[in-house]
Design an enzyme around this catalytic site. Sequence first.
Site: not given
Ligand SMILES: Cc1cc2nc3c(=O)[nH]c(=O)nc-3n(C[C@H](O)[C@H](O)[C@H](O)COP(=O)(O)OP(=O)(O)OC[C@H]3O[C@@H](n4cnc5c(N)ncnc54)[C@H](O)[C@@H]3O)c2cc1C
Length: 249
Positions: A73, A203
């Site tokens: 945080s 990314r």
């Molecule tokens: C190489 C790669 C391939 C991918 N392929 C696909 C794919 O084929 N299909 C697809 O749909 N997506 C895909 N994604 C997207 C991936 O699943 C994530 O949605 C994206 O990377 C965003 O990550 P995040 O949720 O950590 O980020 P953010 O949305 O910024 O969230 C940050 C953090 O906040 C917390 N958080 C946020 N929202 C919630 C919630 N609702 N509940 C609980 N915790 C939460 C989690 O700890 C999360 O890590 C891919 C991503 C990458 C990097």
Amino acid sequence: MTDETPTAPEIEFRSDMTVELVRSSAHDSDVLFAARVSTMGEQTLESAQAPESDGAPKGAGLINYLMRDRHGSPFEHNSMTFYVQAPIFVFREFMRHRMASYNEESGRYRELNPVFYVPAENRNLVQVGKPGAYDFLPGSPEQYELVSEATRASSTLAFDAYQKMLEAGVAREVARIVLPLNIYSSMYVTVNARSLMNFLSLRTKREGTHFPSFPQREIEMCAEKMEDIWAGLMPLTYSAFEKNGRVAP
Ligand SMILES: Cc1cc2nc3c(=O)[nH]c(=O)nc-3n(C[C@H](O)[C@H](O)[C@H](O)COP(=O)(O)OP(=O)(O)OC[C@H]3O[C@@H](n4cnc5c(N)ncnc54)[C@H](O)[C@@H]3O)c2cc1C
């Protein structure tokens, strides 16, 4: 007889991404003052308001400890707003990152510019390996030629269809449905260092990270530019991120 047919806008093809820092309030000292409230209470306010004596905040050790032990945080009390121009298929990946704020240009309220992405010659074209850990290798000259020509031809065809519909009085929100994912859009994206680290860890592809990721090259091109800007704004935080395996705290 005069020719009153409006001239079609010139189609532009690009292979790069635009990322500019629009505004920021992001310093290593923001992390330190937020963390120190834990042990110093209200006394931390003085350090938050006082300018750094030598321009370089002390506290690399504390920042490194916070990063290593994933005390996340204190990395949230800062803000960076970027202006990004990239193809829509990149924006679609961007917006999966919910811990950021976005505002994008509208295809309903304005006519979209005919600017399309075409891969540069050094963009790897051939996928090998298994799902989740693909490697990408250079294509042959013939493959590059095909990608370039097919992308240019389909973008031109799609934009002609878009223009024809607009000229016939069809609404922008309907005409745009024929435009491909490689058309450029523009947006502002605002993040804090913690959400940016999560974005960068996913990314960018780097050797030796704790959790290797295999992102699409085009979003990585944006991420690299954001990373360079952030490293200049918050060098101690950036170096702790690097030192601890690029894991978002
Ligand atoms: C190489 C790669 C391939 C991918 N392929 C696909 C794919 O084929 N299909 C697809 O749909 N997506 C895909 N994604 C997207 C991936 O699943 C994530 O949605 C994206 O990377 C965003 O990550 P995040 O949720 O950590 O980020 P953010 O949305 O910024 O969230 C940050 C953090 O906040 C917390 N958080 C946020 N929202 C919630 C919630 N609702 N509940 C609980 N915790 C939460 C989690 O700890 C999360 O890590 C891919 C991503 C990458 C990097």
